[in-house]
Design a protein around this motif. Structure first.
Motif, PDB file in Angstrom:
ATOM      1  N   UNK A 165       0.810  -1.219   0.000  1.00  0.00           N
ATOM      2  CA  UNK A 165       0.000   0.000   0.000  1.00  0.00           C
ATOM      3  C   UNK A 165       0.843   1.270   0.000  1.00  0.00           C
ATOM      4  N   UNK A 166       2.157   1.119   0.187  1.00  0.00           N
ATOM      5  CA  UNK A 166       2.991   2.315   0.335  1.00  0.00           C
ATOM      6  C   UNK A 166       2.852   3.271  -0.854  1.00  0.00           C
ATOM      7  N   UNK A 167       3.088   2.753  -2.052  1.00  0.00           N
ATOM      8  CA  UNK A 167       3.037   3.618  -3.227  1.00  0.00           C
ATOM      9  C   UNK A 167       1.640   4.202  -3.454  1.00  0.00           C
ATOM     10  N   UNK A 168       0.584   3.363  -3.420  1.00  0.00           N
ATOM     11  CA  UNK A 168      -0.753   3.941  -3.596  1.00  0.00           C
ATOM     12  C   UNK A 168      -1.077   5.013  -2.557  1.00  0.00           C
ATOM     13  N   UNK A 169      -0.654   4.799  -1.324  1.00  0.00           N
ATOM     14  CA  UNK A 169      -0.938   5.794  -0.286  1.00  0.00           C
ATOM     15  C   UNK A 169      -0.165   7.077  -0.565  1.00  0.00           C
ATOM     16  N   UNK A 170       1.105   6.935  -0.895  1.00  0.00           N
ATOM     17  CA  UNK A 170       1.923   8.130  -1.147  1.00  0.00           C
ATOM     18  C   UNK A 170       1.439   8.875  -2.395  1.00  0.00           C
ATOM     19  N   UNK A 171       0.934   8.114  -3.372  1.00  0.00           N
ATOM     20  CA  UNK A 171       0.443   8.750  -4.596  1.00  0.00           C
ATOM     21  C   UNK A 171      -0.777   9.636  -4.371  1.00  0.00           C
ATOM     22  N   UNK A 172      -1.532   9.372  -3.294  1.00  0.00           N
ATOM     23  CA  UNK A 172      -2.704  10.212  -3.040  1.00  0.00           C
ATOM     24  C   UNK A 172      -2.283  11.608  -2.594  1.00  0.00           C
ATOM     25  N   UNK A 173      -1.076  11.742  -2.043  1.00  0.00           N
ATOM     26  CA  UNK A 173      -0.628  13.041  -1.542  1.00  0.00           C
ATOM     27  C   UNK A 173      -1.405  13.497  -0.328  1.00  0.00           C
ATOM     28  N   UNK A 174      -2.127  12.593   0.290  1.00  0.00           N
ATOM     29  CA  UNK A 174      -2.977  12.946   1.430  1.00  0.00           C
ATOM     30  C   UNK A 174      -2.197  12.702   2.724  1.00  0.00           C
ATOM     31  N   UNK A 175      -1.802  13.764   3.440  1.00  0.00           N
ATOM     32  CA  UNK A 175      -0.957  13.579   4.629  1.00  0.00           C
ATOM     33  C   UNK A 175      -1.649  12.794   5.743  1.00  0.00           C
ATOM     34  N   UNK A 176      -2.957  12.962   5.884  1.00  0.00           N
ATOM     35  CA  UNK A 176      -3.670  12.233   6.949  1.00  0.00           C
ATOM     36  C   UNK A 176      -3.651  10.729   6.659  1.00  0.00           C
ATOM     37  N   UNK A 177      -3.844  10.392   5.402  1.00  0.00           N
ATOM     38  CA  UNK A 177      -3.840   8.982   5.014  1.00  0.00           C
ATOM     39  C   UNK A 177      -2.437   8.384   5.169  1.00  0.00           C
ATOM     40  N   UNK A 178      -1.434   9.161   4.800  1.00  0.00           N
ATOM     41  CA  UNK A 178      -0.052   8.697   4.932  1.00  0.00           C
ATOM     42  C   UNK A 178       0.278   8.423   6.397  1.00  0.00           C
ATOM     43  N   UNK A 179      -0.190   9.322   7.258  1.00  0.00           N
ATOM     44  CA  UNK A 179       0.069   9.120   8.683  1.00  0.00           C
ATOM     45  C   UNK A 179      -0.644   7.855   9.191  1.00  0.00           C
ATOM     46  N   UNK A 180      -1.911   7.687   8.774  1.00  0.00           N
ATOM     47  CA  UNK A 180      -2.679   6.505   9.186  1.00  0.00           C
ATOM     48  C   UNK A 180      -1.949   5.227   8.750  1.00  0.00           C
ATOM     49  N   UNK A 181      -1.441   5.247   7.520  1.00  0.00           N
ATOM     50  CA  UNK A 181      -0.704   4.090   7.008  1.00  0.00           C
ATOM     51  C   UNK A 181       0.583   3.871   7.794  1.00  0.00           C
ATOM     52  N   UNK A 182       1.294   4.985   8.070  1.00  0.00           N
ATOM     53  CA  UNK A 182       2.577   4.840   8.781  1.00  0.00           C
ATOM     54  C   UNK A 182       2.392   4.239  10.166  1.00  0.00           C
ATOM     55  N   UNK A 183       1.280   4.531  10.807  1.00  0.00           N
ATOM     56  CA  UNK A 183       1.040   3.943  12.120  1.00  0.00           C
ATOM     57  C   UNK A 183       0.937   2.416  12.015  1.00  0.00           C
ATOM     58  N   UNK A 184       0.498   1.946  10.849  1.00  0.00           N
ATOM     59  CA  UNK A 184       0.432   0.488  10.659  1.00  0.00           C
ATOM     60  C   UNK A 184       1.808  -0.132  10.439  1.00  0.00           C
ATOM     61  N   UNK A 185       2.802   0.703  10.102  1.00  0.00           N
ATOM     62  CA  UNK A 185       4.142   0.140   9.897  1.00  0.00           C
ATOM     63  C   UNK A 185       4.845  -0.156  11.223  1.00  0.00           C
ATOM     64  N   UNK A 186       4.277   0.260  12.327  1.00  0.00           N
ATOM     65  CA  UNK A 186       4.907  -0.040  13.620  1.00  0.00           C
ATOM     66  C   UNK A 186       5.027  -1.561  13.780  1.00  0.00           C
ATOM     67  N   UNK A 187       6.219  -2.013  14.071  1.00  0.00           N
ATOM     68  CA  UNK A 187       6.481  -3.456  14.051  1.00  0.00           C
ATOM     69  C   UNK A 187       5.708  -4.217  15.124  1.00  0.00           C
ATOM     70  N   UNK A 188       5.287  -3.501  16.149  1.00  0.00           N
ATOM     71  CA  UNK A 188       4.558  -4.154  17.251  1.00  0.00           C
ATOM     72  C   UNK A 188       3.310  -4.895  16.765  1.00  0.00           C
TER      73      UNK A 188
END
Lengths: 389, 379
Positions: free
Chosen positions: A313-336
């Motif tokens: 999902x990284x590229x599709x999320x980054x392609x939207x240019x939507x900072x809120x969505x990018x942040x939401x996605x990044x929270x899912x990258x937490x390894x925990x």
């Protein structure tokens, strides 16, 4: 015999997911529980340990504080904790260590995300504490030759690695090595786990562990440098205050000094000590579990499926240019999130200790529903991203 | 524990049952046979008392005392024309035909033969062990429990030297509603269905197996199916039949789920195996299920199990998805998750299959035998 001792702490708190439903519109995080843990750990551990370290001039070392924790402390208005870290760094006795902002597994993925998260972390540390990390630790000490270009690309010349048998292949952990032109400080896992895991274990043959006894072990260790890397939550959270873990640390500096062992900061260690050769580092190592590899996050089918789906999902999320969505996605990258999905029986006790759901399947369902929600937002609904058939 | 020859007791047990293979309706008949066969192999002498129902047991080494009932007796307990008078007659004749010679323990399963068991235990001074496989409260889903049956159950429970239940869940039922707390838990075993194995490919289907009665909570599955079908286009298959058939069909129709919720009626073991391999998960939303042998049969086939917290067997299992039977949103989300994720199906299915090995009829028989030894020793 080792003349130098390097003490480092990892401070991290994830954004734990709530009970996310498949059909929810947004990813919901478990606010109440995250706040509860942050509050508890702040008062039982961070505040007390900060003041203990500040008050004891003989102690030196390093701190990796994840961006996830830093922003949670800021959001909760815990300036008391942040100021404590700030004073520790101002003292010059402690220095910050760089890592990925979201404590992520982005080093394993072929994309720009790793560099971005390392940059985010460096900026956050700089903004909050006015200092710039000079050495790097990857999430949970994940290490391999394969990520060296990324680490140097991020501007770091020194990195920590677990003293795993597959990395050292019989060599002494108490030396500094190099891999691909980057200095590697090796975590002494026995001496780290003596404090991190065994300290309050009454069935342990060495219980109770005193600073005096421990310092004598360090002194007797062959090599140049003993590196100990533990969770900061060791103080007051993993081991309660009654265990004497604070007193132990308070006396450690003096006990080491009396034996001629000098405590260093990470960059002092990197500068002062020569390198004793190149490590192959072909396999991934980490400080997690008995295996000390990637299996804490990526051993079962659920973990692999979710990991792939997140980074797909990284590229599709980054392609939207939507900072809120990018942040939401990044929270899912937490390894925990992936750590909680572990089904390894051997390490089940440790995984379940950290797992807020006490069940790997609930953890996975929340994560995979969260992935589904973000997939829907970027128009991935036709291809169910976590169905790999 | 294994009991060698030196450990054997000269033990004779009069077992009071109702069904026995080939005549089996639920878990009780399977339990009776699996337990008795093993006890006999441990050297226990067993007189097995049961009503004469179509198809007599063929087991050797077990002495069956088949009580001939006057009324119409069909193989299906629950559609027995005059069930109440059959029970009364069975108890009366049990008392008449009972042979106490050498009997060291009377072991009574559930309430049907309880009146005779309590009377004979008192008359001959033989210790009574009772196993509660289910109570009237479970079978009625708390909705319309018959007081006269509960009274018999209470008498049995309070007049037994030892009471065994098939789960902690059932032990708690006895403590709370029947007022006895010194209860021994002995779990059922199960036999894996031969050659039935999930391949973890996606079927977009979940399966319910069991009697379609209020106790098993089928209505909650239909309600959860609404969201499940909308989100995934999947379907729900019911293997089994029972008094809630009409209610389930009506609820499915009301929710616009005709064609997506299918009631197949009674299925034999062969067909059940087929549906286990053609589904993504097994679902049991039971309101109160003392044990749930089909949960193990499904898991033994490698199928993920989604089971209510009020299902006894789940209390001892880690690799299952558990939910409150009334929480249909939670159930729907779990059903969606297993149909959407191969990783979840594979991990849960594989580890669940391995975990079922902790349940076996041998363990059940050994633990029951241990209870007998205590009783005979006067403990």
């Amino acid at each position: 015999m080792a003349k130098h001792f390097l003490l480092c702490f990892e401070a991290h708190q994830p954004h734990r997911l709530g009970r996310v439903r498949f059909w929810d519109g947004d990813v919901s995080f478990w606010e109440s529980y995250n706040n509860e843990v942050l509050g508890r750990v702040s008062s039982k551990c961070y505040l007390k340990a900060n003041s203990m370290l500040l008050g004891e001039d003989t102690l030196r070392g390093g701190f990796s504080i994840s961006g996830s924790l830093l922003e949670q402390l800021e959001e909760a208005g815990r300036t008391d904790v942040l100021e404590g870290f700030s004073k520790l760094f101002d003292s010059g006795r402690f220095e910050p260590i760089g890592e990925t902002y979201h404590h992520s597994l982005s080093s394993l993925v072929d994309s720009s995300e790793f560099l971005e998260q390392v940059g985010m972390h460096r900026s956050a540390v700089n903004r909050l504490f006015g200092v710039t990390p000079k050495v790097f630790v990857n999430t949970e000490l994940i290490f391999s030759r394969r990520i060296i270009p990324k680490i140097s690309g991020a501007g770091y010349r020194t990195v920590f690695a677990e003293g795993a048998p597959t990395l050292l292949r019989g060599r002494n952990p108490n030396m500094v090595y190099s891999v691909g032109g980057v200095r590697v400080l090796i975590r002494n896992n026995a001496l780290s786990d003596d404090i991190g895991f065994r300290f309050s274990d009454k069935s342990w043959s060495e219980y109770p562990l005193t600073a005096d006894k421990y310092a004598s072990w360090v002194e007797r260790s062959p090599g140049d440098l003993v590196t100990v890397y533990i969770d900061y939550e060791t103080f007051g959270e993993h081991h309660p205050v009654e265990s004497g873990v604070f007193e132990f640390a308070r006396h450690l500096g003096r006990e080491l000094a009396s034996r001629g062992v000098k405590m260093l900061t990470p960059s002092e260690a990197a500068e002062a000590l020569g390198q004793s050769g190149e490590l192959e580092a072909d396999e991934y190592t980490s400080w997690a579990d008995v295996e000390k590899d990637l299996s804490a996050w990526l051993s079962n089918e659920m973990q692999r499926e979710a990991f792939e789906a997140i980074y797909r999902l990284e590229a599709p999320v980054k392609n939207t240019g939507d900072p809120a969505l990018l942040r939401e996605w990044r929270l899912l990258t937490e390894s925990d999130h992936l750590y909680y999905c572990s089904t390894k029986a051997q390490s089940a006790e440790v995984h379940l200790y950290f797992n807020p759901y006490k069940n790997p399947y609930t953890a996975f369902i929340n994560l995979s529903n969260a992935i589904h929600i973000i997939s829907k937002k970027v128009g991935y609904t036709e291809v169910k991203p976590y169905e790999t058939q | 524990m294994r009991y060698g020859v030196s450990d054997k007791l000269a033990l004779k047990v009069a077992m009071f049952g109702w069904e026995y293979p080939p005549h089996v309706v639920g878990g009780l008949g399977v339990h009776s046979a699996e337990l008795t066969r093993r006890l006999v192999s441990y050297g226990v002498e067993v007189d097995f008392y049961k009503p004469k129902i179509d198809g007599s047991p063929t087991d050797k080494h077990i002495r069956f005392v088949e009580i001939l009932l006057g009324g119409a007796v069909t193989p299906d307990t629950y559609t027995l024309k005059d069930f109440n008078s059959a029970v009364t007659e069975y108890n009366t004749k049990l008392i008449e035909e009972f042979d106490p010679t050498g009997v060291s323990i009377i072991h009574c399963h559930d309430w049907i033969a309880a009146e005779a068991a309590v009377e004979l235990s008192r008359r001959y001074g033989i210790p009574l062990v009772s196993t509660v496989h289910s109570t009237e409260l479970d079978r009625s889903a708390f909705f319309y429990p018959q007081k006269w049956i509960m009274d018999i159950e209470r008498t049995l429970i309070h007049n037994s030297t030892r009471v065994i239940t098939v789960s902690k869940h059932e032990r708690e039922m006895i403590r709370r509603y029947y007022g006895r707390s010194d209860i021994r838990v002995v779990y059922n075993g199960f036999n894996p269905l031969p050659l039935v194995k999930s391949d973890y490919s996606k079927h977009n289907r979940v399966v319910f197996i069991g009697r379609v009665t209020a106790q098993k909570g089928p209505i909650f599955l239909v309600r959860a199916a609404k969201r499940f079908c909308e989100e995934t286009g999947g379907e729900v298959v019911f293997c089994g039949t029972g008094s809630s058939d009409f209610e389930v069909r009506a609820e499915a129709a009301r929710l616009g789920l005709e064609g997506r919720v299918r009631l197949l009626g009674y299925v034999d073991n062969h067909e059940m195996g087929y549906w286990l391999t053609q589904s993504d998960a097994y679902v049991l939303p039971a309101v109160s299920e003392p044990f749930g042998i089909t949960v193990l049969e499904a898991m033994g086939a490698g199928l993920p199990a989604i089971v209510s917290k009020t299902t006894g067997v789940a209390e001892e299992l880690f690799n299952v998805l558990r939910f409150d039977y009334w929480d249909t949103d939670e159930l729907a989300d779990l059903m969606i998750a297993v149909t959407q994720s191969r990783g979840l199906r594979f991990t849960l299915g594989l580890l669940g299959r391995v975990e079922t090995s902790k349940f076996s009829w041998s363990r059940c028989a050994e633990e029951t035998y241990a209870v007998y030894k205590e009783v005979v020793a006067g403990g």
